[in-house]
Motif scaffolding. Structure first.
Motif, PDB file in Angstrom:
ATOM      1  N   THR A   1       7.355  24.556 -41.684  1.00 52.36           N
ATOM      2  CA  THR A   1       8.075  23.664 -40.781  1.00 52.36           C
ATOM      3  C   THR A   1       7.328  23.401 -39.479  1.00 52.36           C
ATOM      4  OG1 THR A   1      10.044  24.656 -41.701  1.00 52.36           O
ATOM      5  CG2 THR A   1      10.353  23.190 -39.838  1.00 52.36           C
ATOM      6  N   THR A   2       6.731  24.456 -38.904  1.00 57.77           N
ATOM      7  CA  THR A   2       6.072  24.273 -37.600  1.00 57.77           C
ATOM      8  C   THR A   2       4.561  24.033 -37.727  1.00 57.77           C
ATOM      9  OG1 THR A   2       5.793  26.638 -37.414  1.00 57.77           O
ATOM     10  CG2 THR A   2       7.762  25.705 -36.374  1.00 57.77           C
ATOM     11  N   VAL A   3       4.060  23.980 -38.971  1.00 55.25           N
ATOM     12  CA  VAL A   3       2.618  23.752 -39.157  1.00 55.25           C
ATOM     13  C   VAL A   3       2.340  22.252 -39.050  1.00 55.25           C
ATOM     14  CG1 VAL A   3       0.675  23.993 -40.744  1.00 55.25           C
ATOM     15  CG2 VAL A   3       2.445  25.766 -40.663  1.00 55.25           C
ATOM     16  N   PRO A   4       1.443  21.825 -38.126  1.00 48.69           N
ATOM     17  CA  PRO A   4       1.165  20.398 -38.016  1.00 48.69           C
ATOM     18  C   PRO A   4       0.439  19.855 -39.242  1.00 48.69           C
ATOM     19  CG  PRO A   4      -0.301  21.641 -36.580  1.00 48.69           C
ATOM     20  CD  PRO A   4       0.691  22.613 -37.135  1.00 48.69           C
ATOM     21  N   THR A   5       0.584  18.565 -39.460  1.00 50.44           N
ATOM     22  CA  THR A   5       0.041  17.895 -40.643  1.00 50.44           C
ATOM     23  C   THR A   5      -1.380  18.323 -40.988  1.00 50.44           C
ATOM     24  OG1 THR A   5       1.394  15.973 -40.197  1.00 50.44           O
ATOM     25  CG2 THR A   5      -0.502  15.628 -41.619  1.00 50.44           C
ATOM     26  N   HIS A   6      -2.255  18.307 -39.949  1.00 50.94           N
ATOM     27  CA  HIS A   6      -3.670  18.492 -40.272  1.00 50.94           C
ATOM     28  C   HIS A   6      -4.010  19.917 -40.691  1.00 50.94           C
ATOM     29  CE1 HIS A   6      -3.452  19.517 -35.998  1.00 50.94           C
ATOM     30  NE2 HIS A   6      -4.588  20.153 -36.133  1.00 50.94           N
ATOM     31  N   LEU A   7      -3.051  20.842 -40.529  1.00 49.23           N
ATOM     32  CA  LEU A   7      -3.322  22.219 -40.941  1.00 49.23           C
ATOM     33  C   LEU A   7      -2.568  22.603 -42.212  1.00 49.23           C
ATOM     34  CD1 LEU A   7      -3.227  23.902 -37.401  1.00 49.23           C
ATOM     35  CD2 LEU A   7      -5.213  23.099 -38.696  1.00 49.23           C
ATOM     36  N   ARG A   8      -1.860  21.640 -42.844  1.00 45.28           N
ATOM     37  CA  ARG A   8      -1.053  22.005 -44.008  1.00 45.28           C
ATOM     38  C   ARG A   8      -1.873  22.140 -45.285  1.00 45.28           C
ATOM     39  NH1 ARG A   8       5.205  19.891 -43.673  1.00 45.28           N
ATOM     40  NH2 ARG A   8       5.445  20.504 -41.492  1.00 45.28           N
ATOM     41  N   GLY A   9      -3.041  21.524 -45.322  1.00 49.35           N
ATOM     42  CA  GLY A   9      -3.899  21.671 -46.492  1.00 49.35           C
ATOM     43  C   GLY A   9      -3.414  20.938 -47.722  1.00 49.35           C
ATOM     44  N   PHE A  10      -2.595  19.888 -47.534  1.00 44.94           N
ATOM     45  CA  PHE A  10      -2.192  19.058 -48.667  1.00 44.94           C
ATOM     46  C   PHE A  10      -2.992  17.759 -48.622  1.00 44.94           C
ATOM     47  CE2 PHE A  10       2.287  20.993 -48.133  1.00 44.94           C
ATOM     48  CZ  PHE A  10       1.939  22.056 -48.936  1.00 44.94           C
ATOM     49  N   GLY A  11      -3.087  17.134 -49.803  1.00 40.31           N
ATOM     50  CA  GLY A  11      -3.694  15.805 -49.831  1.00 40.31           C
ATOM     51  C   GLY A  11      -2.592  14.782 -50.055  1.00 40.31           C
ATOM     52  N   LEU A  12      -2.786  13.580 -49.483  1.00 40.14           N
ATOM     53  CA  LEU A  12      -1.792  12.527 -49.720  1.00 40.14           C
ATOM     54  C   LEU A  12      -2.529  11.220 -49.953  1.00 40.14           C
ATOM     55  CD1 LEU A  12       1.042  11.226 -49.699  1.00 40.14           C
ATOM     56  CD2 LEU A  12       0.950  11.221 -47.205  1.00 40.14           C
ATOM     57  N   MET A  13      -2.244  10.618 -51.109  1.00 44.26           N
ATOM     58  CA  MET A  13      -2.825   9.311 -51.382  1.00 44.26           C
ATOM     59  C   MET A  13      -1.739   8.280 -51.099  1.00 44.26           C
ATOM     60  SD  MET A  13      -4.534   8.052 -54.894  1.00 44.26           S
ATOM     61  CE  MET A  13      -4.234   6.394 -55.434  1.00 44.26           C
ATOM     62  N   PHE A  14      -2.032   7.400 -50.136  1.00 39.89           N
ATOM     63  CA  PHE A  14      -1.018   6.450 -49.691  1.00 39.89           C
ATOM     64  C   PHE A  14      -0.872   5.287 -50.665  1.00 39.89           C
ATOM     65  CE2 PHE A  14      -2.150   8.789 -45.997  1.00 39.89           C
ATOM     66  CZ  PHE A  14      -1.039   8.800 -45.187  1.00 39.89           C
ATOM     67  N   GLN A  15       0.312   4.721 -50.658  1.00 39.73           N
ATOM     68  CA  GLN A  15       0.588   3.598 -51.557  1.00 39.73           C
ATOM     69  C   GLN A  15      -0.383   2.440 -51.326  1.00 39.73           C
ATOM     70  OE1 GLN A  15       4.630   2.319 -51.365  1.00 39.73           O
ATOM     71  NE2 GLN A  15       4.405   0.916 -53.086  1.00 39.73           N
ATOM     72  N   GLY A  16      -0.641   2.141 -50.041  1.00 42.44           N
ATOM     73  CA  GLY A  16      -1.602   1.063 -49.729  1.00 42.44           C
ATOM     74  C   GLY A  16      -3.020   1.600 -49.582  1.00 42.44           C
ATOM     75  N   TYR A  17      -3.237   2.827 -49.992  1.00 49.40           N
ATOM     76  CA  TYR A  17      -4.529   3.540 -49.958  1.00 49.40           C
ATOM     77  C   TYR A  17      -4.951   3.970 -48.560  1.00 49.40           C
ATOM     78  CZ  TYR A  17      -4.616   1.298 -54.545  1.00 49.40           C
ATOM     79  OH  TYR A  17      -4.271   0.846 -55.776  1.00 49.40           O
ATOM     80  N   ALA A  18      -4.702   3.157 -47.530  1.00 45.02           N
ATOM     81  CA  ALA A  18      -5.055   3.521 -46.154  1.00 45.02           C
ATOM     82  C   ALA A  18      -6.505   3.982 -46.043  1.00 45.02           C
ATOM     83  CB  ALA A  18      -4.111   4.594 -45.607  1.00 45.02           C
TER      84      ALA A  18
END
Lengths: 516, 233
Positions: B66-83
């Motif tokens: 919950t308190t871990v910021p996005t850049h430290l979560r270690g997940f990958g996300l592929m955006f719908q518009g690819y970004a």
């Protein structure tokens, strides 16, 4: 709650402190000083203010109307027809607009025309024609031609169609152009100072005379208050008008313009060539007269009163570099606050940063000498001139970087975050490289603005820190044909430097736009 | 293992996710299937930390995120518009996550080359993003997501923007890449075929809530309600 991000606070604080200390605080000091002067109301002050205010107003109204009329043929030709050299003609009309006001003044003096209202009015037309051609022309070229044809079919003559259909549809652009031209001419300083002689003074010129020559700061402040009221009223009236009259109906994408044929061919040719020749005359005469004698060599000679005029080029370049750096740093910081922050904060910021545009450069320079004597006396500081130039330039940097920052989709930054970039790293890796090109354009604008800036500089320049515009005015105000020729020579050099940078900006912006 | 426990997410006034519970086992691929506007993308954004959760918890192997910021979560996300990053070339995009992880230059080059080969784009390193076709963009986006070897990747409508023929080919490719690499993945889609082809388990989502979860045959055999039956048609 999210933790406070100190980086964000710093990025917001720097522009706020800068604008606050160097612009808002001096403005408040002028207001308090000016209002107390108006309250005392000793004999003659009000009458004097009224007299100068009245001249400022009517010359601005007349300049605006005449500019509209003078720009009409050219606007019609370049917006309605396609012909060889149309783009070049539009670019050439813009040249006078980017020339420093002091150069425009010098060019009309070269025509042998000073100490008259006529010279002031014509110089204002010369300077502002581009505003009308560009603003009104942009809308005119997008009006649906079917409306015109429908009017003709219904039995209206060409003139009647123009009056009852075209003109009403163009009203928003005409209002916008009028507001801009009115503001420019209402706050006109360099041109009026040079061409008006002792008889004609606008509020700006009188503020300068009272503050710098006669050292009557309270009276100058009172004049500045009147001037601020005028500018604010204009901006308010225009924004009210815009709220009520924004219409995008009857527009089409800019389509192919027809080639002019028959009588139109002659009229288009006459409009374009006539306008360009008229605009070229002052410039050509200035260049020709600067070449007579040894004017350019004279710039290198040390003069007991003004020093070696050539030194002003070095001063100008040095100030322009520093001013560009300051303007870009503060402008980009401000832009990221405007685009990154939430609604109210962002709007407030945007408005505050645009304020220096609305007030005049003279007010900025005058504010410095009124307010910056304490706690630290900065009035003799070397830094004051580039800071004043940066203040004038910051709105332009913000205007050129905000659209780019806004065009970065939220997802692009989010993608960087997901891939492990911290908030400051996102800024460095995404925002900064993308905004760099726009920032470069902003820097070039700042550089040009700094080179030509005269209103603020005239208050704070010392004999040894004279910029090119200040030196030109000093040389022009001295008797003798040698000084006069040197002034023209310096004006030609300044015009040339300005033109080179503006052409470069043009290529930077429209040449290769890149992939985003 | 990702463990999402009864989270609520509110965007503005609207409760977009309501009491959502979901687990993704390590090495597993789970698809969240639902109509557009059902809150699927918001679920991914909540797991990535791009939107805050109002209540509930998100944990990975028992660690509260919950308190871990996005850049430290270690997940990958592929955006719908690819970004994809417009100012970087293919190499710059795929290598971005590795650079953020401070991988040495040599390792980075090797890893980018290997990932590009995996998605069938070897030699594309110096191509500009603007010159890529839709299918190539999809592959670059997938490569960019995979390259840092995140502990889980999330795909938001991974094939949504592509035409039919391309979708079918890339569906097979994407499945192969996910299963060959033993990748843990959470996929979001409105397309039943895509969900079926890419995932081991499916969670059906409707108006911000999970309606039913399980393997597709199980769900088809025992639909929870009439809506599920109609939606899966």
């Amino acid at each position: 709650m999210r933790p406070i991000r100190w980086g964000h606070v710093l990025v917001a604080a720097v522009p706020v402190l800068f604008i606050g200390y160097f612009f808002l605080y001096p403005l408040i000091r002028i207001l308090t000083l000016g209002l107390s002067e108006l309250n005392i109301g000793f004999d003659g002050v009000e009458a004097r203010l009224f007299h100068i205010g009245w001249f400022t107003l009517w010359q601005a109204v007349l300049s605006t109307v005449l500019t509209m009329v003078a720009a009409a043929p050219m606007t019609w030709a370049v917006s309605q027809f396609e012909f060889r050299g149309r783009k070049l003609a539009t670019a050439l009309v813009t040249v006078p607009f980017v020339l420093p006001t002091v150069v425009v003044g010098a060019a009309f003096v070269a025509l042998g025309w000073r100490n008259s209202v006529g010279a002031i009015l014509v110089a204002h037309i010369f300077f502002n024609i581009a505003v009308v051609v560009r603003t009104v022309g942009a809308l005119w070229s997008r009006l649906d031609p079917d409306l015109h044809d429908a009017g003709r079919v219904l039995g209206a003559s060409e003139w009647k169609v123009f009056r009852t259909i075209t003109l009403p549809l163009l009203r928003p652009a005409i209002a916008a152009a009028s507001a801009i031209v009115f503001l420019f001419t209402f706050t006109s300083f360099g041109v009026v100072l040079i061409l008006g002689g002792f008889r004609y003074a606008t509020l700006e010129v009188e503020i300068y005379r009272q503050a710098v020559t006669l050292f009557d700061l309270p009276l100058a402040a009172a004049l500045a208050v009147v001037q601020l009221v005028g500018v604010t009223a204009t901006l308010y009236a225009y924004s009210r008008y815009q709220e009520r009259h924004t219409s995008t109906w009857a527009l089409r994408a800019e389509a192919n313009r027809p080639k002019p044929g028959g009588r139109a061919r002659f009229l288009v040719g006459a409009s374009v060539i006539g306008t360009l020749i008229a605009l070229a005359i002052p410039v050509v005469v200035m260049v020709a007269r600067s070449l007579r004698g040894v004017a350019y060599a004279g710039l290198f000679r040390d003069d007991p009163v003004v020093g070696a005029p050539i030194a002003s080029i070095g001063n100008s370049l040095r100030f322009a570099v520093i001013a560009s750096v300051i303007a870009v740093l503060i402008g980009v910081m401000a832009s990221s606050v405007i685009t990154g922050g939430g609604g109210a904060m962002s709007r407030w910021f945007d408005l505050t940063l645009m304020l220096p545009l609305g007030t005049s450069a003279v007010t900025i320079g005058f504010g410095f000498i009124v307010a910056l004597g304490e706690p630290v006396d900065l009035r003799a500081s070397f830094w004051l001139i580039p800071i004043a130039h940066a203040l004038v330039a910051i709105p332009f940097v913000v205007r050129s970087t905000v659209p780019t920052l806004r065009s970065i989709p939220a997802e692009t930054r989010e993608a960087a975050r997901v891939l492990g970039a911290s908030p400051s790293r996102v800024w460095r890796e995404i925002d900064l490289p993308i905004v760099a090109r726009a920032a470069l354009v902003g820097a070039a604008f700042a550089f040009v603005i700094s080179l030509g800036e005269f209103g603020a500089t005239s208050f704070i320049a010392r004999p040894n820190t004279a910029t090119m515009p200040v030196m030109i005015v000093r040389l022009l105000s001295r008797p003798g044909s040698a000084s006069f020729a040197m002034a023209l020579a310096l004006a030609v050099i300044l015009a040339g430097m300005t033109a080179v940078i503006v052409l470069w900006i043009d290529r930077l912006q429209f040449g290769e736009i890149g992939t985003f | 293992m990702l463990d999402v426990k009864s989270i609520d997410v509110r965007l503005g006034e609207k409760l977009v996710l309501r009491d959502v519970t979901l687990t993704v086992g390590t090495g597993q691929t789970v698809a969240v299937l639902g109509p557009s506007g059902s809150g699927k993308s918001t679920l991914l954004r909540a797991v990535a930390g791009l939107v805050p959760i109002e209540s509930g918890s998100i944990t990975w192997d028992g660690q509260d995120l919950t308190t871990v910021p996005t850049h430290l979560r270690g997940f990958g996300l592929m955006f719908q518009g690819y970004a994809l990053f417009p100012h970087l070339d293919v190499f710059g995009n795929v290598g971005f996550g590795l650079r953020m992880a401070n991988l040495p230059e040599d390792d980075m080059r090797r890893r980018v080359a290997a990932t590009l080969e995996l998605v069938g784009l070897d030699g594309f390193d110096n191509r500009s993003i603007a010159d890529l076709s839709g299918g190539e963009k999809q592959r670059v986006a997938l490569a960019r997501t995979l390259a840092p070897e995140p502990r889980m990747i999330m795909l938001d409508e991974p094939l949504g923007a592509l035409d039919r023929a391309l979708r079918e080919r890339l569906m097979v490719d994407t499945r192969r890449i996910l299963s060959d690499g033993g990748v843990t993945a959470l996929v979001v889609t409105h397309d039943r075929e895509e969900a079926e082809a890419l995932s081991d388990r499916i969670a059906l989502m409707r108006e911000g809530s999970i309606v039913q979860a399980g393997t597709l045959p199980d769900i088809l055999a025992r639909p929870a309600d009439a809506w599920v039956r109609d939606f899966l048609g």
